[in-house]
Design a protein around this motif. Sequence first.
Motif, PDB file in Angstrom:
ATOM      1  N   LEU A 179      -2.692 -13.730 -33.016  1.00  0.00           N
ATOM      2  CA  LEU A 179      -2.471 -13.365 -34.422  1.00  0.00           C
ATOM      3  C   LEU A 179      -2.070 -14.576 -35.262  1.00  0.00           C
ATOM      4  CD1 LEU A 179      -0.506 -10.005 -33.942  1.00  0.00           C
ATOM      5  CD2 LEU A 179      -2.974 -10.341 -34.234  1.00  0.00           C
ATOM      6  N   SER A 180      -2.402 -15.759 -34.803  1.00  0.00           N
ATOM      7  CA  SER A 180      -2.003 -16.972 -35.521  1.00  0.00           C
ATOM      8  C   SER A 180      -2.616 -17.015 -36.913  1.00  0.00           C
ATOM      9  CB  SER A 180      -2.420 -18.215 -34.727  1.00  0.00           C
ATOM     10  OG  SER A 180      -3.801 -18.199 -34.436  1.00  0.00           O
ATOM     11  N   GLU A 181      -1.859 -17.586 -37.843  1.00  0.00           N
ATOM     12  CA  GLU A 181      -2.288 -17.671 -39.239  1.00  0.00           C
ATOM     13  C   GLU A 181      -2.631 -19.091 -39.649  1.00  0.00           C
ATOM     14  OE1 GLU A 181       0.935 -15.951 -41.349  1.00  0.00           O
ATOM     15  OE2 GLU A 181       0.425 -13.874 -40.777  1.00  0.00           O
ATOM     16  N   SER A 182      -2.485 -20.034 -38.726  1.00  0.00           N
ATOM     17  CA  SER A 182      -2.813 -21.429 -39.031  1.00  0.00           C
ATOM     18  C   SER A 182      -3.375 -22.083 -37.778  1.00  0.00           C
ATOM     19  CB  SER A 182      -1.567 -22.192 -39.491  1.00  0.00           C
ATOM     20  OG  SER A 182      -0.620 -22.293 -38.429  1.00  0.00           O
ATOM     21  N   ASP A 183      -4.045 -23.210 -37.955  1.00  0.00           N
ATOM     22  CA  ASP A 183      -4.591 -23.938 -36.807  1.00  0.00           C
ATOM     23  C   ASP A 183      -3.471 -24.445 -35.899  1.00  0.00           C
ATOM     24  OD1 ASP A 183      -7.170 -23.497 -37.631  1.00  0.00           O
ATOM     25  OD2 ASP A 183      -7.390 -25.441 -38.636  1.00  0.00           O
ATOM     26  N   GLU A 184      -2.352 -24.825 -36.503  1.00  0.00           N
ATOM     27  CA  GLU A 184      -1.217 -25.310 -35.724  1.00  0.00           C
ATOM     28  C   GLU A 184      -0.670 -24.212 -34.813  1.00  0.00           C
ATOM     29  OE1 GLU A 184       3.223 -27.308 -36.351  1.00  0.00           O
ATOM     30  OE2 GLU A 184       1.978 -26.798 -38.101  1.00  0.00           O
ATOM     31  N   GLU A 185      -0.510 -23.011 -35.384  1.00  0.00           N
ATOM     32  CA  GLU A 185      -0.023 -21.892 -34.590  1.00  0.00           C
ATOM     33  C   GLU A 185      -1.048 -21.499 -33.530  1.00  0.00           C
ATOM     34  OE1 GLU A 185       1.508 -17.254 -35.088  1.00  0.00           O
ATOM     35  OE2 GLU A 185       0.998 -18.441 -36.879  1.00  0.00           O
ATOM     36  N   HIS A 186      -2.327 -21.601 -33.882  1.00  0.00           N
ATOM     37  CA  HIS A 186      -3.401 -21.298 -32.936  1.00  0.00           C
ATOM     38  C   HIS A 186      -3.315 -22.219 -31.716  1.00  0.00           C
ATOM     39  CE1 HIS A 186      -7.215 -20.100 -31.343  1.00  0.00           C
ATOM     40  NE2 HIS A 186      -7.816 -21.239 -31.627  1.00  0.00           N
ATOM     41  N   SER A 199      -1.846 -23.263 -25.961  1.00  0.00           N
ATOM     42  CA  SER A 199      -0.988 -23.900 -24.962  1.00  0.00           C
ATOM     43  C   SER A 199      -0.283 -22.845 -24.119  1.00  0.00           C
ATOM     44  CB  SER A 199       0.035 -24.807 -25.657  1.00  0.00           C
ATOM     45  OG  SER A 199       0.900 -25.392 -24.720  1.00  0.00           O
ATOM     46  N   MET A 200       0.209 -21.804 -24.769  1.00  0.00           N
ATOM     47  CA  MET A 200       0.857 -20.717 -24.048  1.00  0.00           C
ATOM     48  C   MET A 200      -0.145 -20.006 -23.132  1.00  0.00           C
ATOM     49  SD  MET A 200       1.001 -17.164 -24.036  1.00  0.00           S
ATOM     50  CE  MET A 200       0.363 -16.771 -25.655  1.00  0.00           C
ATOM     51  N   LEU A 201      -1.393 -19.846 -23.596  1.00  0.00           N
ATOM     52  CA  LEU A 201      -2.428 -19.184 -22.806  1.00  0.00           C
ATOM     53  C   LEU A 201      -2.660 -19.918 -21.486  1.00  0.00           C
ATOM     54  CD1 LEU A 201      -4.748 -17.152 -22.403  1.00  0.00           C
ATOM     55  CD2 LEU A 201      -6.197 -18.660 -23.782  1.00  0.00           C
ATOM     56  N   ARG A 202      -2.679 -21.249 -21.533  1.00  0.00           N
ATOM     57  CA  ARG A 202      -2.874 -22.036 -20.314  1.00  0.00           C
ATOM     58  C   ARG A 202      -1.789 -21.715 -19.283  1.00  0.00           C
ATOM     59  NH1 ARG A 202      -3.681 -26.343 -24.125  1.00  0.00           N
ATOM     60  NH2 ARG A 202      -5.898 -26.829 -24.339  1.00  0.00           N
ATOM     61  N   GLU A 203      -0.547 -21.665 -19.755  1.00  0.00           N
ATOM     62  CA  GLU A 203       0.571 -21.382 -18.854  1.00  0.00           C
ATOM     63  C   GLU A 203       0.490 -19.955 -18.335  1.00  0.00           C
ATOM     64  OE1 GLU A 203       5.479 -21.413 -18.843  1.00  0.00           O
ATOM     65  OE2 GLU A 203       4.375 -22.065 -20.626  1.00  0.00           O
ATOM     66  N   LEU A 204       0.106 -19.025 -19.206  1.00  0.00           N
ATOM     67  CA  LEU A 204       0.025 -17.617 -18.834  1.00  0.00           C
ATOM     68  C   LEU A 204      -1.032 -17.390 -17.761  1.00  0.00           C
ATOM     69  CD1 LEU A 204       0.161 -14.673 -21.340  1.00  0.00           C
ATOM     70  CD2 LEU A 204      -1.602 -14.712 -19.583  1.00  0.00           C
TER      71      LEU A 204
END
Length: 413
Positions: free
Chosen positions: A42-49, A54-59
């Motif tokens: 649900l990110s609203e910016s490229d930075e948040e995306h 990064s979190m997805l990789r860890e998950l």
Amino acid sequence: MRKKYLVPVMPVRKGKAGGRDAVELAAFYSDNGADAILLFDLSESDEEHEQNISMLRELVRRVEIPVYTGGHIRRVEDVKKILYAGCHKAVLNCGRASNVEMLEEVSKRFGRDKIAFSISDESQFAANFPEFGSLAFWSGSDDYCPFGGRLPVISVSGAATEEAVINVLSNKWTDGIATAYFSSEVADFMGLKAAAAERGLKMHVLTSEMEWEELRPNSDGLVPVVVQDYRTLEVLMVAYMNEEAFNATLETGKMTYWSRSRQELWIKGMTSGHFQYIKALSVDCDNDTLLARVSQVGAACHTGNYSCFYRDILKKEYDTSNPLRVFEEVYDVIKDRKANPKEGSYTNYLFDKGLDKILKKVGEECTELVIAAKNPDPEEIKYEMSDLLYHAMVLMVERGVIWEDITEELAKR
């Protein structure tokens, strides 16, 4: 009939799922019987995306079930990013026109096995793909598909009861259901699967190829179970099962034993939270002992030690080096140097100089290995290969790559 999937939804903002640690929540779903996880970015910016990527990789590293990702998919490059982060499938929202337009391109570029699409109901498909007829016809065939092969369909549903979930899964076009109904830590995935199976649906349930009657219990009706960590194969404990415990383990996916001291059924971790989730169950040649490989949460031993076998009463000198453990231990030392710099450390010198210096050393060691291989003495290969592997591990730590990433990639080849 295809097997159906139960897929909890995880809306993610700034690396968190509803304010919670996304990795921990995903691990809970993975251990407790979910078939896959649908992460909505649900990110609203490229930075948040990028933070969510990064979190997805860890998950993906932590969980042992497929991770699907949707949400912030606006262009082909977004699909590439989430797939390269380790996501099993990119999920395109059939209700978004831009996703519909790129469906064919990404299916061909990344492979149909890497793409799925989500819909809220069958009418949404008809509105976006009128030229392909009904969704029931399309998804009922593995041969007919507008993109050269069938893509799985996930129903993103508001179903909020067990009955409603089963009704959605009963649709021929539905491969799985993603609903907020699963997004609770009290969701009984294994119980829901059993209920759906009773209604004639094929579900991902645990079944044993051997009935309890084929085992040979002792005079107390018990079979000893040797329990191992499924990753390291370290022996954790020994316990006992009766028929009730055996069946409960299959029904829940949690290791369940018979407590000889309390004379009652014992779900490992029910009090401590240190559950054991079953990965495999084997039987010995006499059918009187079981070997369970498990995912262990916390410590297996009541003393707080990871394994109950933490005391040596006899030990001869022998080579204890395990190649995989050596790689892990060296990697951990390098990782610790980066987190806790040590004066005079060559490893810290490399980290201080930065990526270009590390890459230069990797290149130099590659060349030296090639030269060593051309020389008649094979001993030189040992030394140069060790230098190369060390510098490669420094590069891995610098760029956030772990050994599991490498071994999983090699296992796919």
